[in-house]
Design an enzyme around this catalytic site. Structure first.
Site, PDB file in Angstrom:
ATOM      1  N   ALA A 125       1.286  -0.544  -1.791  1.00 18.74           N
ATOM      2  CA  ALA A 125       0.702  -1.560  -2.422  1.00 18.74           C
ATOM      3  C   ALA A 125       0.667  -3.209  -0.800  1.00 18.74           C
ATOM      4  O   ALA A 125       0.190  -3.544  -0.955  1.00 18.74           O
ATOM      5  CB  ALA A 125       1.436  -2.393  -3.291  1.00 18.74           C
ATOM      6  N   GLY A 126       0.325  -2.033  -0.015  1.00 21.00           N
ATOM      7  CA  GLY A 126       0.062  -2.465   1.201  1.00 21.00           C
ATOM      8  C   GLY A 126       2.222  -3.321   1.685  1.00 21.00           C
ATOM      9  O   GLY A 126       1.864  -4.463   1.941  1.00 21.00           O
ATOM     10  N   LEU A 127       3.006  -2.753   0.911  1.00 29.60           N
ATOM     11  CA  LEU A 127       4.786  -3.402   1.230  1.00 29.60           C
ATOM     12  C   LEU A 127       4.967  -2.605   1.787  1.00 29.60           C
ATOM     13  O   LEU A 127       6.347  -2.608   2.219  1.00 29.60           O
ATOM     14  CB  LEU A 127       4.820  -4.142   0.051  1.00 29.60           C
ATOM     15  CG  LEU A 127       4.308  -4.560  -0.896  1.00 29.60           C
ATOM     16  CD1 LEU A 127       4.670  -5.371  -2.035  1.00 29.60           C
ATOM     17  CD2 LEU A 127       3.967  -6.343  -0.256  1.00 29.60           C
ATOM     18  N   SER A 129       5.322   0.760   2.137  1.00 30.88           N
ATOM     19  CA  SER A 129       6.469   2.011   1.372  1.00 30.88           C
ATOM     20  C   SER A 129       6.742   2.830   2.120  1.00 30.88           C
ATOM     21  O   SER A 129       7.794   3.886   2.704  1.00 30.88           O
ATOM     22  CB  SER A 129       6.527   2.295  -0.180  1.00 30.88           C
ATOM     23  OG  SER A 129       4.983   2.775  -0.045  1.00 30.88           O
ATOM     24  N   ASP A 174       5.435  -2.411  10.833  1.00 29.81           N
ATOM     25  CA  ASP A 174       6.223  -2.130   9.719  1.00 29.81           C
ATOM     26  C   ASP A 174       6.923  -1.729  10.404  1.00 29.81           C
ATOM     27  O   ASP A 174       8.060  -2.131   9.493  1.00 29.81           O
ATOM     28  CB  ASP A 174       4.880  -1.055   9.485  1.00 29.81           C
ATOM     29  CG  ASP A 174       3.414  -1.514   8.289  1.00 29.81           C
ATOM     30  OD1 ASP A 174       3.045  -3.402   8.525  1.00 29.81           O
ATOM     31  OD2 ASP A 174       2.926  -0.660   7.796  1.00 29.81           O
TER      32      ASP A 174
HETATM   33  P1  ADP Z   1       2.127   1.585   2.021  1.00 26.10           P
HETATM   34  O1  ADP Z   1       2.348   2.073   3.479  1.00 26.10           O
HETATM   35  O2  ADP Z   1       1.956   0.637   1.868  1.00 26.10           O
HETATM   36  O3  ADP Z   1       3.105   1.737   0.407  1.00 26.10           O
HETATM   37  P2  ADP Z   1       1.170   3.991   2.528  1.00 26.10           P
HETATM   38  O4  ADP Z   1      -0.122   4.943   2.193  1.00 26.10           O
HETATM   39  O5  ADP Z   1       1.266   3.967   3.915  1.00 26.10           O
HETATM   40  O6  ADP Z   1       1.700   2.734   1.444  1.00 26.10           O
HETATM   41  O7  ADP Z   1       1.772   5.436   2.328  1.00 26.10           O
HETATM   42  C1  ADP Z   1       2.317   5.611   1.102  1.00 26.10           C
HETATM   43  C2  ADP Z   1       3.509   6.796   1.185  1.00 26.10           C
HETATM   44  O8  ADP Z   1       4.769   7.199   1.290  1.00 26.10           O
HETATM   45  C3  ADP Z   1       3.059   7.486  -0.103  1.00 26.10           C
HETATM   46  O9  ADP Z   1       1.948   8.080  -0.519  1.00 26.10           O
HETATM   47  C4  ADP Z   1       4.220   9.107   0.062  1.00 26.10           C
HETATM   48  O10 ADP Z   1       3.980   9.885   1.092  1.00 26.10           O
HETATM   49  C5  ADP Z   1       5.422   7.874   1.366  1.00 26.10           C
HETATM   50  N1  ADP Z   1       6.028   7.716   0.827  1.00 26.10           N
HETATM   51  C6  ADP Z   1       6.313   5.988  -0.046  1.00 26.10           C
HETATM   52  N2  ADP Z   1       7.680   6.096  -0.670  1.00 26.10           N
HETATM   53  C7  ADP Z   1       8.300   7.412  -1.158  1.00 26.10           C
HETATM   54  C8  ADP Z   1       9.151   7.433  -1.911  1.00 26.10           C
HETATM   55  N3  ADP Z   1      10.099   6.537  -2.534  1.00 26.10           N
HETATM   56  N4  ADP Z   1       9.454   8.824  -1.493  1.00 26.10           N
HETATM   57  C9  ADP Z   1       8.590   9.642  -1.237  1.00 26.10           C
HETATM   58  N5  ADP Z   1       7.587   9.990  -0.788  1.00 26.10           N
HETATM   59  C10 ADP Z   1       7.968   7.827  -0.178  1.00 26.10           C
HETATM   60 MG    MG Z   2       2.028   2.045   5.169  1.00 29.02          MG
END
Ligand code: ADP
Ligand code: MG
Length: 393
Positions: A125-127, A129, A174
């Site tokens: 979601a661009g936050l 994660s 980030d």
């Molecule tokens: P954003 O950083 O914007 O949320 P990204 O595509 O950069 O999106 O990163 C998302 C990826 O990070 C997910 O597809 C997963 O691989 C990993 N990820 C994020 N949160 C979790 C979580 N709670 N458990 C496992 N993997 C996670």
């Molecule tokens: Mg990311």
């Protein structure tokens, strides 16, 4: 999206049959208030860590493996620390392995651990994660290995994990925000020196996150294309001006001067991408000043101008981001709204009068749902502290 991150210690006990984790850590997501696509040009940004977070419970193992599970997946993954090599895949556990790899590359001695992960951050979601995951893993491995915590240097390693191990391009914003967040403050980041200046967020101003529900499928390839266009403009400036390392060192008149030097075939694209970076680089400090003087009309103008620049010059917006920011701007209490983060989906952010923010979130959410695609959510966030250890036994 999995919720209730505070239950991560229960996940740990259930999965590993161990009494209690040795450490529980948290790492927040982040929202960028202004200054996008500037970090990888060593420029400026003004993000804040937010009150949605990833938690991780861990305990050391006697062997050299990480045993990892997350509520986003059914698999329990074993990562052998003795054979880590960059994968270029982006499975969720590659972010975990990549962080261990990057810490080891930075000279730290990383031991085995059992790890459980749970988060209330929406994914993609661009936050950020992904940075929350990297920084939580780093925080836990540092706590277990008694490695001193330094937000800037650990952020560098976490960025390396994402760039070089997982194989996804991104700047330092980030990881640095997730590492260095200060409650109640945005962070004026200098992405060259990694200096962080906390900027107090006035209590009568709310930061509202608007997740479009659209996920960023184009982001990785388009990121590379944008970087290449900026590189072309930078090369042309360098041929005429000494001492220029990145677009952060270039001003608008220097860009004008080399416009005719650019290859006709990609002149327009190179010029516009660089023009965005140069203008956007000035906005974080300008917004920090506007927040300091509580000049919300000026703050809104800057935020709207940033959106227009990302849409028209850098061309990383999408119809849903344009739509949700337009909805926001016509809703009572809004000073300004812009897409935030990489673009091509994900989230937008609005600056809103605090007393109007709840009604604002409800109205934008309802209007977006009526007009836009399914999914998405609108919520007021609070600026929070960076990655930290919650429990350590
Ligand atoms: P954003 O950083 O914007 O949320 P990204 O595509 O950069 O999106 O990163 C998302 C990826 O990070 C997910 O597809 C997963 O691989 C990993 N990820 C994020 N949160 C979790 C979580 N709670 N458990 C496992 N993997 C996670
Ligand atoms: Mg990311």
């Amino acid at each position: 999206m999995s919720t209730a991150p505070e239950r991560v210690a229960d996940d740990f006990r259930t999965a590993f049959g161990r009494r209690a984790p040795a450490v529980v850590v948290r790492a927040p997501g982040r929202v960028n208030v202004i200054g996008d696509h500037t970090d990888y040009h060593e420029g400026f940004a003004l993000p804040a860590a937010i009150d949605r977070e990833l938690r991780l419970a861990a305990a050391p193992r006697t062997d050299r493996t990480l045993q990892v599970l997350s509520t986003v997946s059914d698999e329990r993954v074993e990562i052998d620390l003795t054979t880590l090599t960059p994968t270029g895949r982006n499975h969720w556990h590659d972010y975990v392995a990549g962080t261990a790899w990057a810490l080891a590359e930075a000279g730290h001695d990383i031991g085995g651990a059992d790890i459980a992960i749970r988060s209330d951050l929406p994914i993609g979601a661009g936050l950020s994660s992904s940075a929350a995951l990297e920084m939580a893993v780093a925080r836990a491995l540092c706590a277990l290995g008694k490695i001193p915590w330094n937000a800037a240097s650990i952020s560098r390693a976490a960025r390396r994990a994402e760039n070089d191990y997982v194989g996804l391009g991104c700047g330092i914003m980030d990881q640095l925000t997730v590492g260095a967040g200060v409650a109640g403050h945005a962070l004026l980041l200098d992405c060259r020196s990694l200096a962080v200046e906390p900027i107090a967020l006035p209590s009568d101003l709310a930061i509202v996150v608007m997740d479009t529900g659209v996920r960023r499928s184009l982001a990785a390839t388009e990121y590379d294309v944008r970087r290449a266009a900026c590189e072309a403009a930078l090369d042309a400036v360098r041929r005429r001006c000494a001492g220029v390392r990145t677009l952060r060192d270039v001003d608008a008149s220097q860009l004008e001067a080399i416009r005719g030097d650019l290859d006709a075939a990609d002149r327009e694209a190179a010029y516009r991408r660089a023009a965005h970076v140069i203008a956007e680089n000035a906005r974080p400090a300008q917004l920090a000043t506007a927040l300091g003087t509580r000049d919300y009309a000026e703050a809104g103008r800057l935020v709207d101008a940033s959106h227009a620049s990302l849409r028209d010059l850098y061309e990383v917006s999408c119809p849903e981001l344009d739509q949700i920011t337009a909805l926001a701007r016509r809703t009572t209490g809004c000073y300004g709204a812009r897409m935030t983060g990489g673009g091509f989906g994900g989230s937008a952010v609005a600056l809103v009068a605090a007393e109007a923010s709840e009604a604002f979130a409800g109205e934008v959410s309802a209007a977006y749902r009526a007009e836009g695609p399914p999914g998405g959510s609108v919520f007021t966030c609070r600026a929070s502290a960076g990655a930290s250890v919650l429990e350590s036994g």
